[in-house]
Design an enzyme around this catalytic site. Structure first.
Site, short mmCIF file in Angstrom:
data_model
loop_
_atom_site.label_atom_id
_atom_site.label_comp_id
_atom_site.label_asym_id
_atom_site.label_seq_id
_atom_site.Cartn_x
_atom_site.Cartn_y
_atom_site.Cartn_z
N ASP A 99 -1.53 -6.10 -0.46
CA ASP A 99 -1.46 -5.40 0.97
C ASP A 99 -2.79 -5.12 1.08
OD1 ASP A 99 0.61 -4.98 2.66
OD2 ASP A 99 1.39 -3.27 1.91
N LYS A 131 -1.29 -9.22 2.53
CA LYS A 131 -0.36 -8.99 3.75
C LYS A 131 -1.38 -8.14 4.51
CE LYS A 131 3.22 -6.11 3.37
NZ LYS A 131 2.70 -5.01 4.32
N ASP A 153 0.95 -1.16 -0.07
CA ASP A 153 0.06 0.09 0.01
C ASP A 153 0.98 1.34 -0.02
OD1 ASP A 153 0.77 -0.20 2.73
OD2 ASP A 153 -1.14 -0.05 3.53
N SER A 154 2.34 1.10 -0.27
CA SER A 154 3.06 2.29 -0.19
C SER A 154 2.79 2.61 -1.80
CB SER A 154 4.58 1.79 0.03
OG SER A 154 4.70 0.60 -1.05
N GLU A 159 -1.15 -5.94 8.27
CA GLU A 159 -0.39 -5.44 9.44
C GLU A 159 -0.98 -5.71 10.88
OE1 GLU A 159 0.18 -1.25 8.81
OE2 GLU A 159 1.05 -1.43 7.03
N GLU A 207 9.46 -4.78 10.19
CA GLU A 207 10.01 -3.54 9.64
C GLU A 207 10.41 -2.46 10.81
OE1 GLU A 207 7.54 -1.49 6.89
OE2 GLU A 207 8.16 0.38 6.89
#
Ligand code: KIV
Length: 287
Positions: free
Chosen positions: A85, A115, A46-47, A117, A184
């Site tokens: 993401d 993915k 999602d960057s 978080e 991270e």
């Protein structure tokens, strides 16, 4: 073409101590280039919100945007595993919505997994997803969707309590069925400890050399995103300079009538121009 990278091959790589490589991709052209170069995992992170869409952070990214970009990447990945993401608020509202959104990343976009978080708070959901057949990659440490809770993008799990909690979260995610975990921006010693305790691979970004694999944002590695460059980024090229020079040369050539030359132009067949001129003259005479 060698065989597609799978959850099983990644686990095997961990056991043989072969490093796993992962990079972000947001479009088809980059997916093809990175896949051809031999990358193991393409992450549609999602960057993309910051890098490809110009948002301030990852929070505004929508499921529709993720599906759109993941589709383009999946069409370009012949060997690499494609992970998408789950964007902010696509898995927090309800497990039903989360399952539907994750399913669509695979059904509509062609991802091989998603993915998410977070640690303990998403463990039940990870179990439901993996039970449903949706491969899940975890993400611990600096989780950018929580930037406002963290108050920035600082180093995470720096004291004993936080470090212990991260280790516990990683074990819970593994137990829930996650097939790998991104770590991270945490101290290298902690990443080493987590990597040694888990049977699933860890993929580090700013987490030192002991992780089973490494991930970077491709535009950072290539020197194409300059808004901020974290300490953990190694630049392997400065493509901004290369692109800048190429575009300036193009502008100069067009302005100086150097481009396009005969080499880049198409010509009419012999006699066609004469016939055309005659036809135009004839039309003019009749008018
Ligand atoms: O969104 C992203 O690109 C990521 C990586 C940096 C791990 O989550």
């Amino acid at each position: 073409m060698s065989e597609r990278v799978t959850i099983q091959s990644l686990k095997e790589m961990k056991s043989k101590r072969q490093r796993i490589t992962m990079l972000t991709a947001y479009d088809h052209a980059f997916a093809r280039i990175l896949d051809d170069a031999g990358i193991d995992i393409l992450l549609v992170g999602d960057s993309l919100g910051m890098v490809a869409l110009g948002y301030e952070d990852t929070l505004p990214v929508t499921v529709e945007e993720m599906i759109h970009h993941t589709r383009a990447v999946a069409r370009g990945a012949r060997r690499a595993m494609v992970i998408a993401d789950m964007p902010f608020m696509s898995y927090q509202v309800s497990d039903e919505k989360a399952l539907e959104n994750a399913g669509n990343m695979m059904k509509l976009a062609g991802a091989h997994g998603v993915k998410l978080e977070g640690g303990a708070r998403i463990v039940e959901l990870v179990k439901k997803m993996t039970d449903t057949g949706i491969p899940v990659m975890g993400h611990l440490g600096l989780t950018p969707q929580s930037v406002h809770q963290f108050g920035g993008y600082g180093l995470q799990a720096t004291d004993t309590k936080e470090a212990k909690s991260l280790l516990e979260d990683s074990l819970k995610l593994e137990e829930a069925g996650a097939f790998a975990i991104v770590l991270e921006k945490i101290p290298a010693e902690l990443a080493d400890l987590v990597t040694a305790r888990l049977t699933i691979p860890t993929i580090g970004i700013g987490a030192g050399p002991a992780c089973d694999g490494q991930v970077l944002v491709t535009h950072d590695l290539l020197g194409m995103f300059e808004k901020f460059v974290p300490k953990f980024v190694k630049r392997y090229a400065n493509l901004k300079v290369v692109i800048d020079q190429a575009v300036k040369s193009y502008i100069d050539d067009v302005r100086a009538d150097i481009f396009p030359s005969a080499e880049h132009s198409y010509r009419m067949e012999k006699g066609v121009l004469e016939d055309l001129m005659e036809a135009i003259d004839e039309d003019l005479r009749k008018a």
